[in-house]
Write a protein that holds these residues in place. Sequence first.
Motif, PDB file in Angstrom:
ATOM      1  N   PHE A 182       0.859  -1.184   0.000  1.00  0.00           N
ATOM      2  CA  PHE A 182       0.000   0.000   0.000  1.00  0.00           C
ATOM      3  C   PHE A 182       0.891   1.228   0.000  1.00  0.00           C
ATOM      4  CE2 PHE A 182      -2.135  -3.461   2.039  1.00  0.00           C
ATOM      5  CZ  PHE A 182      -3.390  -3.435   1.464  1.00  0.00           C
ATOM      6  N   SER A 197      -1.529   4.785   4.261  1.00  0.00           N
ATOM      7  CA  SER A 197      -1.451   3.315   4.119  1.00  0.00           C
ATOM      8  C   SER A 197      -0.023   2.806   4.099  1.00  0.00           C
ATOM      9  CB  SER A 197      -2.099   2.844   2.815  1.00  0.00           C
ATOM     10  OG  SER A 197      -3.293   3.496   2.560  1.00  0.00           O
ATOM     11  N   VAL A 235      -6.831   1.709   5.643  1.00  0.00           N
ATOM     12  CA  VAL A 235      -6.118   0.942   4.629  1.00  0.00           C
ATOM     13  C   VAL A 235      -7.144   0.046   3.952  1.00  0.00           C
ATOM     14  CG1 VAL A 235      -4.248  -0.680   4.207  1.00  0.00           C
ATOM     15  CG2 VAL A 235      -4.064   0.938   6.087  1.00  0.00           C
TER      16      VAL A 235
END
Lengths: 476, 502
Positions: free
Chosen positions: A244, A249, B489
């Motif tokens: 990511f 992230s 995420v």
Amino acid sequence: MAEKGKEVRASPMELMKQLPGEDCGDCGFDTCFEFALAIFDRRKRYDECTKLNDAQRKALAKMLAPPMREVVLGVGERARRIGGEEVMTREELGFFGKTVIAYDVWDTMSEERLRDRLKEIYEIKAVKVKEAFSADAIAVRNVSGDPKKFKEAVKIVSEQTDVPLILCSFDPKALRVAVELVKDKRPLLYAATKDNWADVLELAKKYAVPVAIFSPNDLDTLGAIAKTFAKNGVEDLVLDPGTFTEPGSLLQTFCNLIMLRRACVEDGVKEVSYPTMAVPATITMTVGDRKKAAQLETMLANALITKGINLVILHYPNTWGFFPMVMLRESVFKHPKAEEKVDPGIYEFNEPDELSPVLVTTNYTMTYGVVSSELERVKVPCWLLVVDTGGLSLDTVAGTGEWADLLEEAVDEFNLDEKVKHRILIVGQVVAEYKEDMEEALPDWKIVIGPKDSTEIGPFLKEKWKEFLKESGIEA
Amino acid sequence: MSGEKKLKIKLKKKEGAPSAATTEGNELFKLLSKIAKLLDGVDSLRGVEIEAEEIVLEGVMLPTDLLAGALRQATAAPAAAEAVAPPKPTELESFKFEKPVRSYVGKFEEVKIGATAEEGGSRAFTLTIGGSETPAMHAFEGRLPHRPVVAYLVFDEDPGLPETLLEYYGDVKDDPVAWAKKCVEEFGAKMIFLDLRSTDPHGTNRSAEDAAKTVKAVLEAVSVPLAICVRSGDMKKDVEVLKRAAEVAAGENVILYCGSLTLPAILAAGEALADEIYEYFKAAKEHGHVVVAYQPLNLPGIAVLNKAAMEHGVPKSKILIDPGSVAVGYAVEMAISAMDAIYNKALVGDESYQMPLMYIPANAWMYRESYDDVEEWGDTEQRGHAWEIGTAMAALMSGAHLLVMLDPYAIDAVENFLDRLYLPKIESVEGLLRHLPGSNCKACGFETCKELADAVLKGETDVDKCQRLGDAGKRAVKKLLSPPSPPVVESEEIASWIKELP
Ligand code: SF4
Ligand code: SF4
């Protein structure tokens, strides 16, 4: 620090018991015990002993098995062994499964474009002292979604190269036709996921090839798939917890990789004890400009290499980025106990005599390596005085203010004045500003500043040396 | 069918080392299918004896249940034996990943750089570095409270900048004040690291007094925190310069960096160090500055300096460590290991190593790999950027808290990386610009990316206008314009990377 499941390593004494005890020297050591020490801290592999019998070989393999499985990608000379890690930081023992640097191609390229791109990839190179490096592997991406197209692309690539292939598709049908084609080349199947794992497991079993498991930000599933594969006899696995790169992230990417490694090397969690990989190429999806994307991808790869990740897939093949990346990799994965330094002393090149020039360098391996290979190449007879700087490069030592003294010690210690009639020392340009200091420390010697670049040493010596001699009143 | 067939198979064990490349079970299955063919038409298996004393499988161990399963199928449906396969798992094994979290008793000190008017200085803001409670990037087990700072390196005389850097600094290379201003105003520098190289006695040899004037002028010209650096190799001169600089910068809480501190060859406990070292500490203490323990790749030396500084009244919160800022390709692994070792010691509570780490990736520009035109090395300009960025990454991943860099392009890339790690809210044009393509293609209707950035920040337009950024790029920019808290995420982000790469 807690060491829950960490296995205790066999001691050198225990390893010694499994060695033949012949002290034959075949392994490069005078005694088996020295070799035992070397395999203990993994400077050598046990199979470098030539006298092992089967039982010893087996016993050593077992005693020395690192917590992280070693996985071989590809076959033949270009095969790469990854994994085998034992520690979190190289300071503790060393990193071993040198990052495989792969570049991608994809199956929607025309044959011509594909060939051009392959050429581009082969042309990347980096040279360190005498060792040359090029791309380690090629990843073929199934962008078309069509197994037939994928197969065609894999065919072209496999005909063109002998580096390990990474077959990238989440479609088991595409993977099947591709792996069937290159099954003898031990490609890496990328990847088994929570959706396709059962089919990919079949393929891995059938073709006995390594498999990557892709489970983005889900380490439970990652471990579950790995566990299932292992239980079914497929243990050549590589773990990809996802790369990511978007803001907020990226940190998770590193955390996942670090956690996996620690669970393996420190806590002995068998289910995740496999090499890890990442795809820095994913950062290019967020950039929108080729040049910039290439830089950011290189940057991310360097970050991952520093953390000891075993395989990276990149999207922009270029030498300018590959060069520093390989330099970093070779450093990070260098054994901490590997000789950092060459022995100080006076080295002869091309049969010098008492009127031959004296060049000066430090005992840092790189500096010495660069200069010595150049001297061998240009074939000018000369002496090379290697000064003991504790393995520091000339640039580094220059800043400490001690260079002149170290040089003086070396001239004295190695009796340079007995080797040559003249009194001229040629030093590198990085210490030019310390010329006065050097002259003060060595009043009998004339200090000459050499060329800036090692590739100019040849011409420099050929053109100028006689003049220098003449200036000091010596006729050649 | 009549008559009984008796089948006897004898397999011999093959000698030699196991080869990992064998097709596990394949040979056996082939064999079984042959058996099945023989059995074709046999209605009863009575009397069939399979005597397999040893099995040839090139050393691959075959699970016995695999064999049993295969045999079961082969005997049950001999005609279909060609497709023999072991039972296919349909369920994943269960597994729960336990986070391998550790607790650390030690942590890094927090060090503040700069002082505002209230604090007795004149800086517009201060910066705090350090405070790490875990190794670099280990955010899953502890806090890494402060985003690492990148300082811009400015020289007080032209060090012989290579082409790539002249592009940025050609117009200011002979004027440190203009140089510093350019870094702050044009590139958005948050800290200036002023290298007073002109004081080098082997070079221009300018006086401490002259240098102090430069320091003063730079302090007046820019309002960001400052570091002052001398590294001529001459400890006496360097400390003399720093002492004067410390005076004129009194109260500003600058970093005083000396690259020439020489320790006795053999370090014995309690042994006195060179007078200059104590003078250096004294100057910092008197005028309220930060010192740096610099000993290249020498941990004991660093500890000696740290302890001596504290014994001489420099508080722990005013000391930094430079472990030896070597570049990629020049023993960077030794610096990485030194930093690893410092972290290992600091986190278990060793107070002599708990000072934040600084690193100078700008040193990459000292080596020809970063600037020489050598065709086989690839594009010189990009290579130069990459060399400094690569060095910065090695330092950052090893836990550096302060980076000193030279190349604005490289700094921009590193800040871009840090933005992705720390998810700040972006409010400045240069901050946003670093996440736009930078192609200035005008497709958005603006002349440059910068103009678009400006308009976006003013709320006049949207980043969706950019024709070059893909979905992921636009999403990334939006996250930085209004950061979700906590950060999310999404596995979707990369779930289809195989197909989505540009
Ligand atoms: S090759 Fe084997 S037997 Fe010979 S010295 Fe080395 S370890 Fe001993
Ligand atoms: S479309 Fe995007 S890349 Fe082009 S000028 Fe506008 S912001 Fe820059």
